[in-house]
Design an enzyme around this catalytic site. Structure first.
Site, mmCIF file in Angstrom:
data_model
loop_
_atom_site.group_PDB
_atom_site.id
_atom_site.type_symbol
_atom_site.label_atom_id
_atom_site.label_comp_id
_atom_site.label_asym_id
_atom_site.label_seq_id
_atom_site.Cartn_x
_atom_site.Cartn_y
_atom_site.Cartn_z
ATOM 1 N N GLU A 136 0.816 -1.225 0.000
ATOM 2 C CA GLU A 136 0.000 0.000 0.000
ATOM 3 C C GLU A 136 0.848 1.273 0.000
ATOM 4 O O GLU A 136 0.786 2.077 0.934
ATOM 5 C CB GLU A 136 -0.943 0.000 1.211
ATOM 6 N N GLU A 179 -4.755 -9.119 0.950
ATOM 7 C CA GLU A 179 -5.322 -8.827 2.273
ATOM 8 C C GLU A 179 -6.826 -8.713 2.125
ATOM 9 O O GLU A 179 -7.322 -8.089 1.186
ATOM 10 C CB GLU A 179 -4.836 -7.480 2.846
#
Ligand code: BG6
Length: 464
Positions: free
Chosen positions: A168, A367
């Protein structure tokens, strides 16, 4: 008998975490400080219940027990990260041999237990010494990252075949430099864009080093938090709002990582508001020539947007929210603890977009998970009965399955996360694990979802 959801042979079942969220031992065996160690020392009150990253889940000392547990609950793969400030305490220069031993031991232990290590190089944890030099705003730090990445490939490339440049990367830029949530708590759109751009550059340099080393059978990717972005309506103003949110939150990293270039519309938008970053002439070529092999998709929630109700205050700092308002869809379902919407179909929409617009590049769900507060109230017979988590995973997997049936190149699914771990400013508020952690004794206990996950992995699917 319900419907059977079978996944392709060799599907990755496992979970993800990161060095700063699980290792602990933040001041042991020569580790240098990272920005979270530093921020916690300075402002502990910014962290839920004033709990910092110093112990986390104590993986540093308990990795053997944890890897055994991973195996027990059906993991065939697991992602963690290398702590840059553990391996190279000052960010550049001397390598910490104790860290080399630690990561070798962890990797060996995983492989010995039939768990493929997925290794990520950066999960928000900038070494403090480099932050002092300007962090991602400074091009010397970009170079330092490329050297650190090369060091990792050289040290562990003979055993690790799945590498990731960043988790991220938009988060340090947006949360650290735009919304002021993460360290260094700055609110400045232009600086955030420079940070974002420099991480894309850092990624390209790391990939270049990776390719030059020609590591046998190894792949390199990035893990992005992608959002399906839904406009309130088909009104052109709502559609425009969604388009801008998509450019800023998805395509800003997706396009350079996979296509090797930024979308023209994004460049034009930034130019119009005088937000373009500083670039060097040779960057373009570098980014073009060094794209990823595989994409990790983190998915928790969609973004719903609408055209702005009011004009922004022209004297306020410019923000992405100058271009759209968030839209609360009536009837949306929420995970009330985390304040995030639950919308399972979103995962399908993101995966199908990767198929249709990004060349069906190999990808996986890196995720997905559900953070719940005060889970002790669900204990029965000594085990947390987290049926809501099983439901959450199942409902998302149904949509992943559909995407695969429709030709999407999805290789696996990783839950966030293996054990209740420490999380940035929320610390241990929301528990995500398949295994629970007693914060006082550090005792680990498999939750109902952990046992279920084992069956899921053994059967390579489920019936529902
Ligand atoms: C992802 C991050 O954004 O979500 C993790 O990669 C993080 O580091 C996870 O822990 C869950 O979010 P949070 O804020 O509830 O911990």
């Amino acid at each position: 008998m319900g419907k059977e959801y079978k996944f392709p042979d060799g599907f990755w079942w496992g979970s993800a975490s990161s060095a700063p969220q699980m290792e602990g031992a933040s001041n042991e065996d020569g580790k240098g400080m990272n920005i979270y160690d530093y921020w916690y020392a300075k402002e502990p009150e910014r962290f839920y219940n004033k709990v910092g990253p110093d112990v986390a889940t104590d993986f540093y000392h308990r990795y053997k027990e944890d890897i055994k547990l991973m195996k027990e609950i059906g993991h065939n793969s697991f992602r963690t990260s290398i702590s840059w400030s553990r391996l190279i305490p000052n960010g550049v220069g001397e390598i910490n041999e104790k860290a080399v031993d630690f990561y070798n031991n962890v990797i060996d232990e995983m492989i010995a237990n039939g768990i493929e290590p997925f290794i990520n190089l950066f999960h928000f944890d900038m070494p403090l010494e480099l932050q002092k030099k300007g962090g991602w705003e400074n091009r010397d730090v970009v170079e330092a990252y490329a050297n650190y990445a090369k060091t990792c490939f050289e040290l562990f490339g003979n055993k690790v075949k799945m590498w990731f440049t960043f988790n991220e990367p938009i988060v340090p830029a947006a949360e650290g430099y735009l919304y002021g949530v993460h360290y260094p708590n700055i609110v400045d759109f232009k600086r955030a864009i420079q940070v974002a751009y420099n991480t894309v550059l850092a990624q390209a340099k790391a990939i270049k080093a990776f390719r030059e080393l020609k590591i046998k059978d190894a792949k390199i990717g990035v893990i992005l938090n992608l959002y399906p972005i839904y406009p309130r309506s088909n009104h052109p103003a709502d559609l425009k709002a969604a388009k801008i949110a998509d450019l800023l939150f998805n395509r800003s990293f997706l396009d350079p990582s996979i296509k090797g270039e930024y979308p023209t519309e994004l460049i034009e938008l930034l130019e119009e508001y005088n937000l373009l970053p500083f670039v060097e002439k040779e960057d373009k070529e570098l980014i073009k020539n060094n794209v990823i092999d595989i994409l990790g998709v983190n998915y928790y929630q969609p973004k719903r947007v609408k055209a702005k109700e009011h004009l922004p205050n022209p004297h306020s700092p410019i923000m992405p929210e100058w271009f759209f308002d968030y839209y609360e869809m009536p009837g949306r379902r929420m995970n009330v603890y985390r304040g995030w919407e639950i919308y399972e179909k979103g995962i399908y929409d993101v995966l199908m977009r990767i198929k249709n617009e990004y060349g069906n590049i190999p990808c996986f769900v890196s995720e997905n998970g559900m953070g719940v507060q005060d889970e002790e109230r669900f204990i029965k017979n000594g085990i947390i009965q987290d049926d809501y988590r099983i439901e959450f995973i199942k409902e998302h997997l149904k949509w992943v399955h559909k995407a695969i049936e429709e030709g999407c190149n999805v290789k696996g699914y990783h839950v966030w996360t293996f054990i209740d771990n420490w999380s940035w400013i929320n610390a241990f508020k929301n528990r995500y694990g398949l295994v629970s952690l007693d914060l006082k004794t550090l005792k680990r206990t498999i939750k109902k979802s952990g046992y279920w996950y084992k069956e899921l992995s053994q059967n390579n699917g489920f019936v529902d």
